[in-house]
Write a protein that holds these residues in place. Sequence first.
Motif, PDB file in Angstrom:
ATOM      1  N   GLU A  13       0.841  -1.205   0.000  1.00 46.03           N
ATOM      2  CA  GLU A  13       0.000   0.000   0.000  1.00 46.03           C
ATOM      3  C   GLU A  13       0.873   1.251   0.000  1.00 46.03           C
ATOM      4  OE1 GLU A  13      -3.070   2.416   2.899  1.00 46.03           O
ATOM      5  OE2 GLU A  13      -2.819   0.266   3.256  1.00 46.03           O
ATOM      6  N   GLU A  14       1.959   1.192   0.763  1.00 48.71           N
ATOM      7  CA  GLU A  14       2.884   2.334   0.852  1.00 48.71           C
ATOM      8  C   GLU A  14       3.445   2.692  -0.527  1.00 48.71           C
ATOM      9  OE1 GLU A  14       6.945   3.619   3.295  1.00 48.71           O
ATOM     10  OE2 GLU A  14       6.369   1.514   3.145  1.00 48.71           O
ATOM     11  N   MET A  15       3.820   1.668  -1.291  1.00 46.66           N
ATOM     12  CA  MET A  15       4.368   1.932  -2.625  1.00 46.66           C
ATOM     13  C   MET A  15       3.315   2.539  -3.549  1.00 46.66           C
ATOM     14  SD  MET A  15       6.128  -0.592  -5.460  1.00 46.66           S
ATOM     15  CE  MET A  15       7.803  -0.627  -4.891  1.00 46.66           C
ATOM     16  N   PHE A  16       2.096   1.983  -3.488  1.00 42.76           N
ATOM     17  CA  PHE A  16       1.024   2.529  -4.315  1.00 42.76           C
ATOM     18  C   PHE A  16       0.790   4.008  -3.997  1.00 42.76           C
ATOM     19  CE2 PHE A  16      -0.740  -1.975  -4.750  1.00 42.76           C
ATOM     20  CZ  PHE A  16      -0.508  -2.053  -6.114  1.00 42.76           C
ATOM     21  N   ARG A  17       0.673   4.309  -2.709  1.00 42.43           N
ATOM     22  CA  ARG A  17       0.379   5.688  -2.298  1.00 42.43           C
ATOM     23  C   ARG A  17       1.519   6.650  -2.664  1.00 42.43           C
ATOM     24  NH1 ARG A  17      -3.993   6.615   1.009  1.00 42.43           N
ATOM     25  NH2 ARG A  17      -5.058   4.765   1.826  1.00 42.43           N
ATOM     26  N   LYS A  18       2.735   6.169  -2.552  1.00 40.35           N
ATOM     27  CA  LYS A  18       3.909   7.002  -2.844  1.00 40.35           C
ATOM     28  C   LYS A  18       3.975   7.388  -4.321  1.00 40.35           C
ATOM     29  CE  LYS A  18       8.975   6.766  -2.605  1.00 40.35           C
ATOM     30  NZ  LYS A  18      10.121   5.875  -2.312  1.00 40.35           N
ATOM     31  N   ASN A  19       3.532   6.486  -5.185  1.00 43.18           N
ATOM     32  CA  ASN A  19       3.701   6.688  -6.623  1.00 43.18           C
ATOM     33  C   ASN A  19       2.446   7.159  -7.366  1.00 43.18           C
ATOM     34  OD1 ASN A  19       6.554   5.609  -7.532  1.00 43.18           O
ATOM     35  ND2 ASN A  19       5.840   4.254  -5.904  1.00 43.18           N
ATOM     36  N   CYS A  20       1.316   7.211  -6.678  1.00 39.39           N
ATOM     37  CA  CYS A  20       0.068   7.618  -7.337  1.00 39.39           C
ATOM     38  C   CYS A  20      -0.370   8.992  -6.847  1.00 39.39           C
ATOM     39  CB  CYS A  20      -1.030   6.583  -7.070  1.00 39.39           C
ATOM     40  SG  CYS A  20      -0.661   4.954  -7.755  1.00 39.39           S
ATOM     41  N   SER A  21      -0.733   9.860  -7.767  1.00 38.39           N
ATOM     42  CA  SER A  21      -1.128  11.224  -7.392  1.00 38.39           C
ATOM     43  C   SER A  21      -2.569  11.297  -6.916  1.00 38.39           C
ATOM     44  CB  SER A  21      -0.937  12.172  -8.584  1.00 38.39           C
ATOM     45  OG  SER A  21      -1.675  11.716  -9.702  1.00 38.39           O
ATOM     46  N   VAL A  22      -3.370  10.251  -7.223  1.00 42.13           N
ATOM     47  CA  VAL A  22      -4.776  10.205  -6.807  1.00 42.13           C
ATOM     48  C   VAL A  22      -5.037   8.887  -6.091  1.00 42.13           C
ATOM     49  CG1 VAL A  22      -7.169  10.069  -7.634  1.00 42.13           C
ATOM     50  CG2 VAL A  22      -5.575  11.682  -8.700  1.00 42.13           C
ATOM     51  N   VAL A  23      -5.752   8.955  -4.956  1.00 41.46           N
ATOM     52  CA  VAL A  23      -6.171   7.742  -4.240  1.00 41.46           C
ATOM     53  C   VAL A  23      -7.696   7.727  -4.189  1.00 41.46           C
ATOM     54  CG1 VAL A  23      -6.098   6.436  -2.084  1.00 41.46           C
ATOM     55  CG2 VAL A  23      -4.072   7.696  -2.837  1.00 41.46           C
ATOM     56  N   ILE A  24      -8.291   6.650  -4.695  1.00 40.95           N
ATOM     57  CA  ILE A  24      -9.740   6.464  -4.613  1.00 40.95           C
ATOM     58  C   ILE A  24     -10.026   5.494  -3.478  1.00 40.95           C
ATOM     59  CG2 ILE A  24     -11.826   5.625  -5.797  1.00 40.95           C
ATOM     60  CD1 ILE A  24     -10.747   8.060  -7.183  1.00 40.95           C
ATOM     61  N   ASP A  25     -10.816   5.935  -2.495  1.00 44.13           N
ATOM     62  CA  ASP A  25     -11.203   5.067  -1.375  1.00 44.13           C
ATOM     63  C   ASP A  25     -12.380   4.215  -1.819  1.00 44.13           C
ATOM     64  OD1 ASP A  25     -12.001   3.850   0.946  1.00 44.13           O
ATOM     65  OD2 ASP A  25     -11.923   5.666   2.177  1.00 44.13           O
ATOM     66  N   ASN A  26     -12.114   2.943  -2.077  1.00 48.98           N
ATOM     67  CA  ASN A  26     -13.154   2.054  -2.577  1.00 48.98           C
ATOM     68  C   ASN A  26     -13.737   1.168  -1.474  1.00 48.98           C
ATOM     69  OD1 ASN A  26     -14.778   1.203  -4.693  1.00 48.98           O
ATOM     70  ND2 ASN A  26     -13.420  -0.443  -5.308  1.00 48.98           N
ATOM     71  N   ASN A  27     -13.653   1.652  -0.230  1.00 47.28           N
ATOM     72  CA  ASN A  27     -14.273   0.950   0.893  1.00 47.28           C
ATOM     73  C   ASN A  27     -15.676   1.485   1.173  1.00 47.28           C
ATOM     74  OD1 ASN A  27     -11.833  -0.644   1.998  1.00 47.28           O
ATOM     75  ND2 ASN A  27     -11.039   1.425   1.845  1.00 47.28           N
ATOM     76  N   LEU A  28     -16.059   2.507   0.430  1.00 45.66           N
ATOM     77  CA  LEU A  28     -17.301   3.229   0.702  1.00 45.66           C
ATOM     78  C   LEU A  28     -18.466   2.683  -0.125  1.00 45.66           C
ATOM     79  CD1 LEU A  28     -15.635   6.753   0.507  1.00 45.66           C
ATOM     80  CD2 LEU A  28     -16.070   5.426   2.583  1.00 45.66           C
ATOM     81  N   MET A  29     -19.640   3.275   0.076  1.00 47.57           N
ATOM     82  CA  MET A  29     -20.812   2.924  -0.728  1.00 47.57           C
ATOM     83  C   MET A  29     -20.578   3.396  -2.169  1.00 47.57           C
ATOM     84  SD  MET A  29     -22.857   1.352   1.258  1.00 47.57           S
ATOM     85  CE  MET A  29     -24.439   1.383   0.406  1.00 47.57           C
ATOM     86  N   PRO A  30     -21.163   2.708  -3.164  1.00 48.38           N
ATOM     87  CA  PRO A  30     -20.926   3.078  -4.567  1.00 48.38           C
ATOM     88  C   PRO A  30     -21.106   4.558  -4.874  1.00 48.38           C
ATOM     89  CG  PRO A  30     -22.102   1.001  -4.473  1.00 48.38           C
ATOM     90  CD  PRO A  30     -22.009   1.497  -3.058  1.00 48.38           C
ATOM     91  N   ASN A  31     -22.192   5.158  -4.381  1.00 52.32           N
ATOM     92  CA  ASN A  31     -22.426   6.576  -4.685  1.00 52.32           C
ATOM     93  C   ASN A  31     -21.328   7.481  -4.143  1.00 52.32           C
ATOM     94  OD1 ASN A  31     -24.733   6.085  -6.124  1.00 52.32           O
ATOM     95  ND2 ASN A  31     -26.144   6.574  -4.455  1.00 52.32           N
ATOM     96  N   GLU A  32     -20.757   7.095  -2.993  1.00 53.49           N
ATOM     97  CA  GLU A  32     -19.665   7.879  -2.412  1.00 53.49           C
ATOM     98  C   GLU A  32     -18.393   7.748  -3.252  1.00 53.49           C
ATOM     99  OE1 GLU A  32     -20.034   7.914   2.293  1.00 53.49           O
ATOM    100  OE2 GLU A  32     -20.361   5.890   1.519  1.00 53.49           O
ATOM    101  N   VAL A  33     -18.185   6.560  -3.803  1.00 47.46           N
ATOM    102  CA  VAL A  33     -17.023   6.339  -4.680  1.00 47.46           C
ATOM    103  C   VAL A  33     -17.207   7.138  -5.975  1.00 47.46           C
ATOM    104  CG1 VAL A  33     -15.653   4.629  -5.929  1.00 47.46           C
ATOM    105  CG2 VAL A  33     -16.623   4.041  -3.699  1.00 47.46           C
ATOM    106  N   TYR A  34     -18.409   7.082  -6.538  1.00 48.53           N
ATOM    107  CA  TYR A  34     -18.704   7.850  -7.759  1.00 48.53           C
ATOM    108  C   TYR A  34     -18.471   9.342  -7.528  1.00 48.53           C
ATOM    109  CZ  TYR A  34     -21.237   3.620  -9.335  1.00 48.53           C
ATOM    110  OH  TYR A  34     -21.588   2.345  -9.697  1.00 48.53           O
ATOM    111  N   HIS A  35     -18.870   9.813  -6.361  1.00 46.64           N
ATOM    112  CA  HIS A  35     -18.720  11.236  -6.036  1.00 46.64           C
ATOM    113  C   HIS A  35     -17.240  11.634  -6.033  1.00 46.64           C
ATOM    114  CE1 HIS A  35     -19.669  15.149  -4.438  1.00 46.64           C
ATOM    115  NE2 HIS A  35     -18.946  14.939  -3.353  1.00 46.64           N
ATOM    116  N   GLN A  36     -16.394  10.770  -5.484  1.00 45.44           N
ATOM    117  CA  GLN A  36     -14.944  11.030  -5.500  1.00 45.44           C
ATOM    118  C   GLN A  36     -14.443  11.200  -6.934  1.00 45.44           C
ATOM    119  OE1 GLN A  36     -12.334   8.450  -2.874  1.00 45.44           O
ATOM    120  NE2 GLN A  36     -14.261   7.381  -2.612  1.00 45.44           N
ATOM    121  N   ILE A  37     -14.856  10.272  -7.791  1.00 48.55           N
ATOM    122  CA  ILE A  37     -14.414  10.297  -9.189  1.00 48.55           C
ATOM    123  C   ILE A  37     -14.918  11.553  -9.887  1.00 48.55           C
ATOM    124  CG2 ILE A  37     -14.550   9.129 -11.427  1.00 48.55           C
ATOM    125  CD1 ILE A  37     -14.852   6.473  -9.795  1.00 48.55           C
TER     126      ILE A  37
END
Length: 200
Positions: A166-190
Amino acid sequence: MKVIGITGGVGAGKSFILDYLKNNYGAKLLIADEIGHQVMKKGTTGYEMILKAFTSKILDNQGEISRPILAEIIFSDLEKREILNKIIHPLVKSYIQAEIENFRKIEEIKLVVVEAALLIEDHYETICDEFWYIYTKNEIRKQRLKLSRGYSEEKIEAIFASQASEEMFRKNCSVVIDNNLMPNEVYHQIDLIMKNREES
């Protein structure tokens, strides 16, 4: 044209994100795993190279490479996994680069999304404008893999151990999508991210 690279651990729900970007933002999708199937089909260079490295024990009754057999081998043997990666990943990357260049010639295409587990390791920053990390807790990922693919706890742990942290992913990605949430909340992030991209 914007090229976004999407990555994350197995079972993170990347397909869910891809579908939303395709259906709501007209994204053209390039999925490394699907392309990997193509570049190892019988009659291709990839097929011949893999057969030479792993012998005919990996073939099914039709003479095609059996992905389940190959997966069993590589997830329990780091050396063999590296051999396969050195064959497949350059072929997949070349295919993706060629497709992106083709898309650039079509004015209507404004967004291309590349999904690959090894975006970081295979240096896709030379192809993508930015990386997105799809973050999902390990327990949720495990539940999904057991239900959707019937994987055992042992197999899941072996797969997790073979992937980036997870540390490597976060270090190298400029955007993090939290996909632990309800679908509508994930869509809202996007939607917020895409709105900011349009305004910038």
